[in-house]
Design a protein around this motif. Structure first.
Motif, PDB file in Angstrom:
ATOM      1  N   LEU A  82       1.828   1.849  -3.590  1.00  0.00           N
ATOM      2  CA  LEU A  82       0.681   2.318  -4.380  1.00  0.00           C
ATOM      3  C   LEU A  82       0.302   3.752  -4.028  1.00  0.00           C
ATOM      4  CD1 LEU A  82      -1.526  -0.917  -4.343  1.00  0.00           C
ATOM      5  CD2 LEU A  82      -0.166  -0.018  -6.237  1.00  0.00           C
ATOM      6  N   LEU A  83       0.400   4.094  -2.749  1.00  0.00           N
ATOM      7  CA  LEU A  83       0.124   5.478  -2.349  1.00  0.00           C
ATOM      8  C   LEU A  83       1.156   6.439  -2.929  1.00  0.00           C
ATOM      9  CD1 LEU A  83      -0.940   5.009   1.399  1.00  0.00           C
ATOM     10  CD2 LEU A  83      -2.381   5.827  -0.490  1.00  0.00           C
ATOM     11  N   LEU A  84       2.423   6.023  -2.931  1.00  0.00           N
ATOM     12  CA  LEU A  84       3.463   6.862  -3.521  1.00  0.00           C
ATOM     13  C   LEU A  84       3.239   7.021  -5.017  1.00  0.00           C
ATOM     14  CD1 LEU A  84       6.100   8.416  -3.120  1.00  0.00           C
ATOM     15  CD2 LEU A  84       7.335   6.262  -3.458  1.00  0.00           C
ATOM     16  N   TRP A  85       2.832   5.941  -5.673  1.00  0.00           N
ATOM     17  CA  TRP A  85       2.501   6.009  -7.101  1.00  0.00           C
ATOM     18  C   TRP A  85       1.372   7.004  -7.337  1.00  0.00           C
ATOM     19  CZ3 TRP A  85       4.099   3.765 -11.754  1.00  0.00           C
ATOM     20  CH2 TRP A  85       3.201   3.866 -12.812  1.00  0.00           C
ATOM     21  N   TRP A  86       0.316   6.902  -6.536  1.00  0.00           N
ATOM     22  CA  TRP A  86      -0.829   7.784  -6.709  1.00  0.00           C
ATOM     23  C   TRP A  86      -0.459   9.241  -6.420  1.00  0.00           C
ATOM     24  CZ3 TRP A  86      -5.213   7.971  -9.088  1.00  0.00           C
ATOM     25  CH2 TRP A  86      -6.167   8.933  -8.734  1.00  0.00           C
ATOM     26  N   ALA A  87       0.367   9.465  -5.411  1.00  0.00           N
ATOM     27  CA  ALA A  87       0.796  10.823  -5.078  1.00  0.00           C
ATOM     28  C   ALA A  87       1.596  11.430  -6.229  1.00  0.00           C
ATOM     29  CB  ALA A  87       1.625  10.812  -3.797  1.00  0.00           C
ATOM     30  N   ASN A  88       2.465  10.645  -6.845  1.00  0.00           N
ATOM     31  CA  ASN A  88       3.248  11.145  -7.973  1.00  0.00           C
ATOM     32  C   ASN A  88       2.376  11.385  -9.203  1.00  0.00           C
ATOM     33  OD1 ASN A  88       6.031  11.419  -7.155  1.00  0.00           O
ATOM     34  ND2 ASN A  88       6.093   9.206  -6.910  1.00  0.00           N
ATOM     35  N   VAL A  89       1.423  10.501  -9.428  1.00  0.00           N
ATOM     36  CA  VAL A  89       0.500  10.698 -10.550  1.00  0.00           C
ATOM     37  C   VAL A  89      -0.286  11.994 -10.359  1.00  0.00           C
ATOM     38  CG1 VAL A  89      -1.612   9.816 -11.607  1.00  0.00           C
ATOM     39  CG2 VAL A  89       0.306   8.266 -11.172  1.00  0.00           C
ATOM     40  N   SER A  90      -0.719  12.249  -9.115  1.00  0.00           N
ATOM     41  CA  SER A  90      -1.526  13.428  -8.830  1.00  0.00           C
ATOM     42  C   SER A  90      -0.728  14.720  -8.927  1.00  0.00           C
ATOM     43  CB  SER A  90      -2.146  13.317  -7.432  1.00  0.00           C
ATOM     44  OG  SER A  90      -2.919  12.142  -7.317  1.00  0.00           O
ATOM     45  N   SER A 116       7.689  -4.701  -9.072  1.00  0.00           N
ATOM     46  CA  SER A 116       7.807  -4.473  -7.627  1.00  0.00           C
ATOM     47  C   SER A 116       6.679  -5.175  -6.879  1.00  0.00           C
ATOM     48  CB  SER A 116       7.785  -2.970  -7.326  1.00  0.00           C
ATOM     49  OG  SER A 116       8.848  -2.302  -7.972  1.00  0.00           O
ATOM     50  N   LEU A 117       5.460  -5.035  -7.369  1.00  0.00           N
ATOM     51  CA  LEU A 117       4.336  -5.700  -6.722  1.00  0.00           C
ATOM     52  C   LEU A 117       4.469  -7.218  -6.803  1.00  0.00           C
ATOM     53  CD1 LEU A 117       1.407  -3.420  -7.982  1.00  0.00           C
ATOM     54  CD2 LEU A 117       2.435  -3.445  -5.709  1.00  0.00           C
ATOM     55  N   THR A 118       5.024  -7.720  -7.913  1.00  0.00           N
ATOM     56  CA  THR A 118       5.205  -9.159  -8.069  1.00  0.00           C
ATOM     57  C   THR A 118       6.150  -9.715  -7.017  1.00  0.00           C
ATOM     58  OG1 THR A 118       4.829  -9.042 -10.459  1.00  0.00           O
ATOM     59  CG2 THR A 118       5.993 -10.974  -9.634  1.00  0.00           C
ATOM     60  N   PRO A 137       0.807  -1.221   0.000  1.00  0.00           N
ATOM     61  CA  PRO A 137       0.000   0.000   0.000  1.00  0.00           C
ATOM     62  C   PRO A 137       0.842   1.274   0.000  1.00  0.00           C
ATOM     63  CG  PRO A 137      -0.115  -1.085   2.138  1.00  0.00           C
ATOM     64  CD  PRO A 137       0.529  -2.041   1.201  1.00  0.00           C
ATOM     65  N   VAL A 138       2.006   1.242   0.655  1.00  0.00           N
ATOM     66  CA  VAL A 138       2.877   2.427   0.635  1.00  0.00           C
ATOM     67  C   VAL A 138       3.342   2.713  -0.790  1.00  0.00           C
ATOM     68  CG1 VAL A 138       5.046   3.399   1.455  1.00  0.00           C
ATOM     69  CG2 VAL A 138       3.616   2.088   3.015  1.00  0.00           C
ATOM     70  N   PHE A 147      16.942  -6.941   6.160  1.00  0.00           N
ATOM     71  CA  PHE A 147      17.096  -7.027   4.702  1.00  0.00           C
ATOM     72  C   PHE A 147      15.791  -6.667   3.999  1.00  0.00           C
ATOM     73  CE2 PHE A 147      15.981 -10.227   1.401  1.00  0.00           C
ATOM     74  CZ  PHE A 147      16.646  -9.662   0.330  1.00  0.00           C
ATOM     75  N   HIS A 148      14.685  -7.212   4.471  1.00  0.00           N
ATOM     76  CA  HIS A 148      13.377  -6.902   3.891  1.00  0.00           C
ATOM     77  C   HIS A 148      13.060  -5.413   4.003  1.00  0.00           C
ATOM     78  CE1 HIS A 148      10.902 -10.834   3.403  1.00  0.00           C
ATOM     79  NE2 HIS A 148      12.158 -11.012   3.034  1.00  0.00           N
ATOM     80  N   LEU A 149      13.360  -4.849   5.145  1.00  0.00           N
ATOM     81  CA  LEU A 149      13.065  -3.434   5.365  1.00  0.00           C
ATOM     82  C   LEU A 149      13.845  -2.553   4.397  1.00  0.00           C
ATOM     83  CD1 LEU A 149      11.658  -1.256   7.058  1.00  0.00           C
ATOM     84  CD2 LEU A 149      13.587  -1.361   8.645  1.00  0.00           C
ATOM     85  N   PHE A 150      15.138  -2.802   4.246  1.00  0.00           N
ATOM     86  CA  PHE A 150      15.948  -1.987   3.338  1.00  0.00           C
ATOM     87  C   PHE A 150      15.569  -2.236   1.878  1.00  0.00           C
ATOM     88  CE2 PHE A 150      19.025  -1.460   6.917  1.00  0.00           C
ATOM     89  CZ  PHE A 150      19.057  -0.074   6.898  1.00  0.00           C
ATOM     90  N   LEU A 151      15.152  -3.458   1.550  1.00  0.00           N
ATOM     91  CA  LEU A 151      14.729  -3.724   0.177  1.00  0.00           C
ATOM     92  C   LEU A 151      13.437  -2.970  -0.143  1.00  0.00           C
ATOM     93  CD1 LEU A 151      15.378  -5.198  -2.406  1.00  0.00           C
ATOM     94  CD2 LEU A 151      14.097  -7.178  -1.557  1.00  0.00           C
ATOM     95  N   SER A 152      12.524  -2.897   0.811  1.00  0.00           N
ATOM     96  CA  SER A 152      11.308  -2.111   0.613  1.00  0.00           C
ATOM     97  C   SER A 152      11.643  -0.643   0.426  1.00  0.00           C
ATOM     98  CB  SER A 152      10.363  -2.294   1.809  1.00  0.00           C
ATOM     99  OG  SER A 152       9.941  -3.634   1.937  1.00  0.00           O
ATOM    100  N   LEU A 153      12.554  -0.125   1.245  1.00  0.00           N
ATOM    101  CA  LEU A 153      12.974   1.266   1.107  1.00  0.00           C
ATOM    102  C   LEU A 153      13.641   1.504  -0.245  1.00  0.00           C
ATOM    103  CD1 LEU A 153      14.415   1.996   4.666  1.00  0.00           C
ATOM    104  CD2 LEU A 153      12.312   2.914   3.676  1.00  0.00           C
ATOM    105  N   CYS A 154      14.467   0.547  -0.675  1.00  0.00           N
ATOM    106  CA  CYS A 154      15.118   0.649  -1.973  1.00  0.00           C
ATOM    107  C   CYS A 154      14.082   0.779  -3.090  1.00  0.00           C
ATOM    108  CB  CYS A 154      16.005  -0.569  -2.202  1.00  0.00           C
ATOM    109  SG  CYS A 154      16.801  -0.631  -3.818  1.00  0.00           S
ATOM    110  N   THR A 155      13.030  -0.020  -3.029  1.00  0.00           N
ATOM    111  CA  THR A 155      11.976   0.024  -4.048  1.00  0.00           C
ATOM    112  C   THR A 155      11.259   1.372  -4.042  1.00  0.00           C
ATOM    113  OG1 THR A 155      11.653  -2.362  -3.773  1.00  0.00           O
ATOM    114  CG2 THR A 155       9.908  -1.147  -4.889  1.00  0.00           C
ATOM    115  N   LEU A 156      10.970   1.891  -2.873  1.00  0.00           N
ATOM    116  CA  LEU A 156      10.299   3.195  -2.777  1.00  0.00           C
ATOM    117  C   LEU A 156      11.184   4.316  -3.325  1.00  0.00           C
ATOM    118  CD1 LEU A 156       8.721   2.829   0.787  1.00  0.00           C
ATOM    119  CD2 LEU A 156       7.581   2.557  -1.420  1.00  0.00           C
TER     120      LEU A 156
END
Length: 353
Positions: A89-97, A117-119, A86-87, A282-291
């Motif tokens: 997708l929210l970032l995607w929507w914020a950038n689109v807007s 990324s979602l996959t 959801p973070v 590792f998961h936390l930093f990978l999520s941050l990397c994607t964002l």
């Protein structure tokens, strides 16, 4: 009211008077059993220096689904990637807007990055949530997790190539072989990880980690080359995407450290069973990397969307987009073939017993 209902039903269903109305209205689900220690699960499911918090194997599938809300040693591995969805997708929507987005051929690489990324996030969640069900489930879901990693690698490459790369880099040897090389290394990462998982048994030898890290490292060195070139040659004062590119590189390097080494649990056996494992970090930093990647690529896309089609041509954009599901197909095929051989091996072990 409920008493009258039960009295009428009693003529059709024996012992219905012993039921509560909640038993009729609310379906019952098998609740997850309490967690157990490492000695109570097969060796396959044990993690180094993690002594407790394991879910018992061979429960019903619903138990593992409901364990999403249970405290166990995989909880944070699940939630760190589940909440990233959801973070993202929210970032995607914020950038689109705010920045704007037009669905056309020039925007396809950005859309493929989001899909990749979602996959990997969903497949990672599934792996850590359901792998404790059985030996077959353990291998199958982690093979699918490796498919997600490969797809994510290639999704990043497509975005970096079309939005981040500079002409000088594209004219180099790396630029000329980048997309086919990225596709090959993404598949190789999936194949080597599946092979290493299938071939080596716990306690895992160093060879397993080497088999995983060599293709992954080669893939990343190629994937990040247009980003590094841009970070070194472009003006940071005039390019708002560069700080986010720098953050995604730093995040990934930290990912590599915590993926490669079981720290800090190595120094505190049993104290990081639920919170603080290296894989959770590792998961936390990978999520941050994607964002950070999404933010950087969105800014690069906005800056170049009017010239992307002119520079690369519509045909190359479409070929890159078509190659994405082709890579997904071959990675899935590799994972399923490996799973077929592993299933035969597991069946043979059962028959010997």
């Amino acid at each position: 009211m409920s008493g009258d209902l039960l009295q009428r039903l009693s003529t059709f269903i024996p012992n219905v008077k012993h039921l509560q109305l909640s038993d009729i209205v609310v379906p019952s689900f098998p609740l997850p059993r309490s967690t157990v220690s490492s000695s109570q699960v097969p060796v396959l499911f044990r993690e180094p220096y993690i002594l407790t918090g394991y879910r018992p194997v061979r429960q019903k599938w619903q138990c593992y689904l409901l364990s999403l809300f249970q405290k166990h040693n995989e909880s944070l591995n699940v939630w760190t990637h589940l909440l990233a969805v959801p973070v993202l997708l929210l970032l995607w929507w914020a950038n689109v807007s705010t920045l704007g987005y037009t669905l056309d051929v020039a925007s396809l690489p950005l859309l493929l990055f989001l899909a990749s990324s979602l996959t990997y996030l969903f497949l990672s969640v599934a792996a850590h949530l359901f792998q404790s069900h059985s030996e077959q489930a353990h291998y199958f879901f982690f093979f699918m997790d490796y498919v997600g990693v490969a797809v994510y690698q290639y999704g990043c490459c497509i975005g970096h190539y079309f939005y981040t790369s500079e002409p000088a880099w594209r004219d180099s040897f790396l630029g000329s072989v980048f997309l086919p090389g990225a596709a090959f290394f993404a598949w190789l990462t999936c194949a080597c990880c599946c092979f290493a998982k299938s071939r080596f048994q716990r306690p895992y030898p160093l060879g397993r980690k080497v088999c995983q890290l060599i293709p992954t490292s080669l893939a990343y060195l190629l994937d990040v080359s247009p980003v590094v070139h841009r970070l070194v040659t472009a003006s940071w004062a005039e390019d708002p995407s560069l700080p986010f590119h720098a953050l995604q590189v730093a995040s990934f390097l930290l990912c590599a450290v915590f993926f490669s080494c079981p720290i800090p649990e190595r120094f505190f056996p049993g104290r990081c069973d639920f919170v603080g494992q290296g894989h959770q970090i590792f998961h936390l930093f990978l999520s941050l990397c994607t964002l950070f990647q999404l933010e950087a690529l969105f800014r690069d896309y906005i800056r170049r969307r009017d010239t992307v089609e002119e520079i690369f041509g519509e045909r190359q954009l479409w070929w890159a987009s078509v190659s994405f599901p082709v890579l997904l197909f071959f990675c899935l095929l590799t994972a399923l073939v490996t799973m077929k051989h592993k299933h035969k091996h597991l069946q043979g072990q059962k028959e010997k017993k």
